[in-house]
Design an enzyme around this catalytic site. Structure first.
Site, PDB file in Angstrom:
ATOM      1  N   HIS A  17       5.092   6.439   1.984  1.00 41.99           N
ATOM      2  CA  HIS A  17       6.000   6.015   3.515  1.00 41.99           C
ATOM      3  C   HIS A  17       6.940   7.098   4.349  1.00 41.99           C
ATOM      4  O   HIS A  17       6.953   6.379   4.827  1.00 41.99           O
ATOM      5  CB  HIS A  17       5.659   4.375   3.482  1.00 41.99           C
ATOM      6  CG  HIS A  17       4.681   3.569   3.498  1.00 41.99           C
ATOM      7  ND1 HIS A  17       4.450   2.718   2.138  1.00 41.99           N
ATOM      8  CD2 HIS A  17       3.373   3.944   3.506  1.00 41.99           C
ATOM      9  CE1 HIS A  17       3.071   1.949   1.742  1.00 41.99           C
ATOM     10  NE2 HIS A  17       2.410   3.297   2.729  1.00 41.99           N
ATOM     11  N   LYS A  41      -5.949  -9.331   2.631  1.00 39.38           N
ATOM     12  CA  LYS A  41      -4.918  -8.527   1.242  1.00 39.38           C
ATOM     13  C   LYS A  41      -4.714  -9.121   0.081  1.00 39.38           C
ATOM     14  O   LYS A  41      -3.944  -8.590  -0.806  1.00 39.38           O
ATOM     15  CB  LYS A  41      -4.109  -7.471   1.877  1.00 39.38           C
ATOM     16  CG  LYS A  41      -5.691  -6.121   3.028  1.00 39.38           C
ATOM     17  CD  LYS A  41      -4.329  -5.180   2.406  1.00 39.38           C
ATOM     18  CE  LYS A  41      -5.396  -3.900   3.650  1.00 39.38           C
ATOM     19  NZ  LYS A  41      -4.457  -2.530   3.833  1.00 39.38           N
ATOM     20  N   ARG A  95      -3.898  10.546   2.856  1.00 34.69           N
ATOM     21  CA  ARG A  95      -3.794  11.234   1.094  1.00 34.69           C
ATOM     22  C   ARG A  95      -4.815  12.368   0.386  1.00 34.69           C
ATOM     23  O   ARG A  95      -5.033  13.003  -0.108  1.00 34.69           O
ATOM     24  CB  ARG A  95      -3.760   9.906  -0.014  1.00 34.69           C
ATOM     25  CG  ARG A  95      -2.781   9.547   0.371  1.00 34.69           C
ATOM     26  CD  ARG A  95      -2.205   8.163  -0.610  1.00 34.69           C
ATOM     27  NE  ARG A  95      -3.517   7.328  -0.378  1.00 34.69           N
ATOM     28  CZ  ARG A  95      -3.422   6.169  -0.717  1.00 34.69           C
ATOM     29  NH1 ARG A  95      -2.457   4.993  -0.427  1.00 34.69           N
ATOM     30  NH2 ARG A  95      -5.120   5.084   0.238  1.00 34.69           N
TER      31      ARG A  95
END
Length: 164
Positions: A17, A41, A95
């Site tokens: 990040h 989450k 990613r």
């Protein structure tokens, strides 16, 4: 003034990040880090803890880059958050191909809601492509060393949270 929004849960913030944040500062005059509340989450860290960790990590980046970087918690639609902070640019880190498929759908929906807000994808640096907050938490939970994936302060917070 060019304002960018980099959204995420940041539970916890990783060096991946931080790399995206550093690189995003080259694109904007002000970078807002949108910290998603996202109760679904089930975050390990509270919103306040995630914001505090993020603010500690971005402080040196502000001095290094000269770009204003601020944390902004949000629980509404991403496009509405972009409007709230005056962002014309959403920054997303990628990613792998799996990330792209999900992000591609999100861009389509966001463009349908407001085509004036652009999305820019930044590919994760090769050395950071495997890092995901979810995996970092799992490694830490199972007694592994996460010091390669997070800063020392975040590593300490993780271990403290897990009673290590």
């Amino acid at each position: 003034m060019r304002v960018g929004l980099y959204p995420g849960t940041f539970d916890p913030i990783t060096i991946g990040h931080i790399d995206i944040i550093r690189r995003a500062t080259a694109l904007v005059d002000r970078l807002v880090i949108g910290v998603a509340i996202n109760r679904d989450k089930g975050p390990m860290f509270s919103l306040e803890e995630r914001v505090a960790m993020l603010e500690a990590e971005i402080a040196p980046l502000q001095q290094e880059t000269g770009v204003e970087i601020v944390a902004h918690p949000f629980e509404n639609l991403l496009i509405d958050c972009a409007h709230d902070v005056g962002a014309g640019l959403i920054i997303r880190g990628l990613r792998a191909v799996a990330d792209f498929e999900y992000e591609y759908q999100m861009v389509g929906m966001n463009r349908a809601l407001d085509s004036s807000v652009e999305t820019v994808f930044l590919m994760a640096d090769l050395k950071h492509q495997a890092i995901a907050s979810k995996l970092v938490k799992e490694i830490a939970r199972l007694g592994g060393d996460v010091s390669k994936f997070v800063t020392p302060a975040v590593c300490d917070a993780l271990y403290k949270r897990l009673g290590r």
